[in-house]
Design an enzyme around this catalytic site. Sequence first.
Site, mmCIF file in Angstrom:
data_model
loop_
_atom_site.group_PDB
_atom_site.id
_atom_site.type_symbol
_atom_site.label_atom_id
_atom_site.label_comp_id
_atom_site.label_asym_id
_atom_site.label_seq_id
_atom_site.Cartn_x
_atom_site.Cartn_y
_atom_site.Cartn_z
ATOM 1 N N CYS A 1 44.445 41.497 40.751
ATOM 2 C CA CYS A 1 44.923 41.631 39.328
ATOM 3 C C CYS A 1 45.928 42.910 39.222
ATOM 4 O O CYS A 1 45.930 42.711 37.901
ATOM 5 C CB CYS A 1 43.455 41.318 38.722
ATOM 6 S SG CYS A 1 42.829 40.032 39.025
ATOM 7 N N HIS B 1 44.394 44.643 32.059
ATOM 8 C CA HIS B 1 44.767 43.544 32.821
ATOM 9 C C HIS B 1 43.476 43.001 31.777
ATOM 10 O O HIS B 1 41.961 43.640 31.333
ATOM 11 C CB HIS B 1 43.775 44.232 34.466
ATOM 12 C CG HIS B 1 43.309 42.535 34.543
ATOM 13 N ND1 HIS B 1 44.688 41.720 34.620
ATOM 14 C CD2 HIS B 1 42.800 42.205 35.159
ATOM 15 C CE1 HIS B 1 43.466 40.476 35.479
ATOM 16 N NE2 HIS B 1 42.764 40.996 35.508
ATOM 17 N N ASN C 1 42.174 34.409 32.719
ATOM 18 C CA ASN C 1 42.561 35.664 33.538
ATOM 19 C C ASN C 1 43.658 34.961 34.001
ATOM 20 O O ASN C 1 43.243 33.798 35.252
ATOM 21 C CB ASN C 1 40.990 36.630 34.365
ATOM 22 C CG ASN C 1 41.763 37.161 34.895
ATOM 23 O OD1 ASN C 1 42.896 37.477 35.571
ATOM 24 N ND2 ASN C 1 40.959 37.931 36.088
HETATM 25 N N1 ACO Z 1 28.226 29.186 30.410
HETATM 26 C C1 ACO Z 1 26.965 29.773 30.974
HETATM 27 N N2 ACO Z 1 25.993 29.999 31.255
HETATM 28 C C2 ACO Z 1 27.009 30.850 32.776
HETATM 29 C C3 ACO Z 1 28.239 30.239 32.971
HETATM 30 C C4 ACO Z 1 28.963 29.906 32.309
HETATM 31 N N3 ACO Z 1 30.004 29.725 32.655
HETATM 32 N N4 ACO Z 1 28.463 31.637 33.620
HETATM 33 C C5 ACO Z 1 27.555 31.943 34.062
HETATM 34 N N5 ACO Z 1 25.957 31.607 33.050
HETATM 35 C C6 ACO Z 1 25.161 32.077 33.390
HETATM 36 C C7 ACO Z 1 24.451 32.722 34.702
HETATM 37 O O1 ACO Z 1 24.098 31.936 35.372
HETATM 38 C C8 ACO Z 1 23.150 33.378 34.365
HETATM 39 O O2 ACO Z 1 21.847 33.220 34.237
HETATM 40 P P1 ACO Z 1 20.865 33.436 34.341
HETATM 41 O O3 ACO Z 1 20.579 34.819 33.972
HETATM 42 O O4 ACO Z 1 19.851 32.169 34.752
HETATM 43 O O5 ACO Z 1 21.252 33.742 36.264
HETATM 44 C C9 ACO Z 1 23.877 33.993 33.277
HETATM 45 O O6 ACO Z 1 24.763 33.477 32.523
HETATM 46 C C10 ACO Z 1 24.049 35.056 33.038
HETATM 47 O O7 ACO Z 1 25.002 35.592 34.012
HETATM 48 P P2 ACO Z 1 26.157 36.277 34.979
HETATM 49 O O8 ACO Z 1 27.144 36.833 36.173
HETATM 50 O O9 ACO Z 1 25.601 37.949 34.857
HETATM 51 O O10 ACO Z 1 26.967 36.642 33.518
HETATM 52 P P3 ACO Z 1 27.608 38.580 32.616
HETATM 53 O O11 ACO Z 1 27.428 38.325 31.578
HETATM 54 O O12 ACO Z 1 27.670 39.152 33.565
HETATM 55 O O13 ACO Z 1 29.574 37.587 33.051
HETATM 56 C C11 ACO Z 1 31.972 37.446 33.853
HETATM 57 C C12 ACO Z 1 30.104 36.730 34.338
HETATM 58 C C13 ACO Z 1 32.234 36.886 32.920
HETATM 59 C C14 ACO Z 1 31.954 36.876 35.060
HETATM 60 C C15 ACO Z 1 31.497 38.732 33.441
HETATM 61 O O14 ACO Z 1 30.649 39.801 34.537
HETATM 62 C C16 ACO Z 1 32.384 39.325 34.551
HETATM 63 O O15 ACO Z 1 33.750 39.508 33.343
HETATM 64 N N6 ACO Z 1 32.719 40.324 35.058
HETATM 65 C C17 ACO Z 1 34.599 41.638 35.448
HETATM 66 C C18 ACO Z 1 35.141 40.128 36.217
HETATM 67 C C19 ACO Z 1 36.164 40.420 36.403
HETATM 68 O O16 ACO Z 1 36.948 42.290 35.813
HETATM 69 N N7 ACO Z 1 36.916 40.561 37.796
HETATM 70 C C20 ACO Z 1 38.702 41.766 38.364
HETATM 71 C C21 ACO Z 1 39.650 41.076 38.625
HETATM 72 S S1 ACO Z 1 39.326 39.213 38.282
HETATM 73 C C22 ACO Z 1 40.675 38.849 40.648
HETATM 74 O O17 ACO Z 1 40.851 40.766 40.892
HETATM 75 C C23 ACO Z 1 40.991 38.061 40.817
#
Ligand code: ACO
Length: 323
Positions: free
Chosen positions: A112, A250, A280
């Site tokens: 990214c 980003h 993304n």
């Molecule tokens: N729908 C419903 N529930 C979901 C979903 C979904 N699509 N996805 C995950 N959950 C659930 C999980 O299973 C978890 O359930 P549990 O508590 O029962 O275990 C709960 O939601 C919380 O999961 P988290 O992973 O803690 O959710 P979070 O709030 O962290 O959001 C996300 C996830 C959106 C991926 C976030 O962490 C994020 O944006 N991270 C950073 C991404 C990023 O910056 N990436 C870098 C660039 S990408 C690249 O380089 C290619």
Amino acid sequence: MNKAYIKALANYIPEKMMTNEDFAATLETSNEWILTRTGIEQRHIAAEDETTLDMGMKVLENLKKQGINLDDVDGIIVPTTTKDYPTPSTSALIQNALGLKNCFSLDLSAACSGYVYSINTATALIESGVCTNVLVIAIEKITKDVNWNDRSTAILFGDAATVALLSKSNDDSGVIAMDMQSRASDILIVPSSGTAIPISVQNIEDGKHFIHMEGSETFKIAVTEFCNSIEKTLKEANMSMDDISCFIPHQANIRIIQYVAKKTGFPYDKIEIILNKYGNTSSASIGLALTEAYHSGKIKKGDNILFTAFGAGLTWGSTLIRW
Ligand code: ACO
């Protein structure tokens, strides 16, 4: 020293679009969860037979429609996580398709952060006099690496391409500060298809060719390093956020952007947001937002524009441009 400025911009968005409701029909998720946790409403998906090269040529067509001549291009940098082949590079395929002779081509692997890394690299090549006109073409068919059964990653990504033509500047416009940093980590990884975990029936059955991300750990590092890179870049330019007319981060998660706005004191309404429409798009996201802002007349000569990115690697960095 020569300065490098962005002379022209274009985007390409694949036709097929998927809404959050489309995911809710097949996965245990909802529009409400996706929207509140990520800020994404929809994303576009490249056609099954559409290659990274195809997407690159389509975005170049959109650039040429603006009357831009590419005959004097002497460098092509393609940031991408989805090359067409291990070798040759996608940039070489594009150079060949354009019929450019006095030109070099390079694929750049920084996930990214690829757009920022590539704009900075093109700037250094122009500033040093090695190149005069460099194309940065960020192309991502990232949905091919997504496990459509994994609700935690499938809903995040979208496909797109964006191009910037950088040239030698004749005045004080151009890139004025930049930052690039990285740290090895496997919290965001496509494990298989290289030499470490080669392609095999077993590895494919185990889904090792898909994106694996420890989302919340990535989130925590992203917000810290975003702020660190912004601070370092502003210091280099002897500026503060008050001097910035437009901030283009980003676009991985709206909550990362909101956190960074709050932490840096930058007005949220002056941030270009496209995440809701495209998801993304990895290395393409900043270019997509910049191109839309520029073509809608939001960016004026003399504006200071700041890009900051964070991605797999881990990689992060910034570019500060006086338009
Ligand atoms: N729908 C419903 N529930 C979901 C979903 C979904 N699509 N996805 C995950 N959950 C659930 C999980 O299973 C978890 O359930 P549990 O508590 O029962 O275990 C709960 O939601 C919380 O999961 P988290 O992973 O803690 O959710 P979070 O709030 O962290 O959001 C996300 C996830 C959106 C991926 C976030 O962490 C994020 O944006 N991270 C950073 C991404 C990023 O910056 N990436 C870098 C660039 S990408 C690249 O380089 C290619």
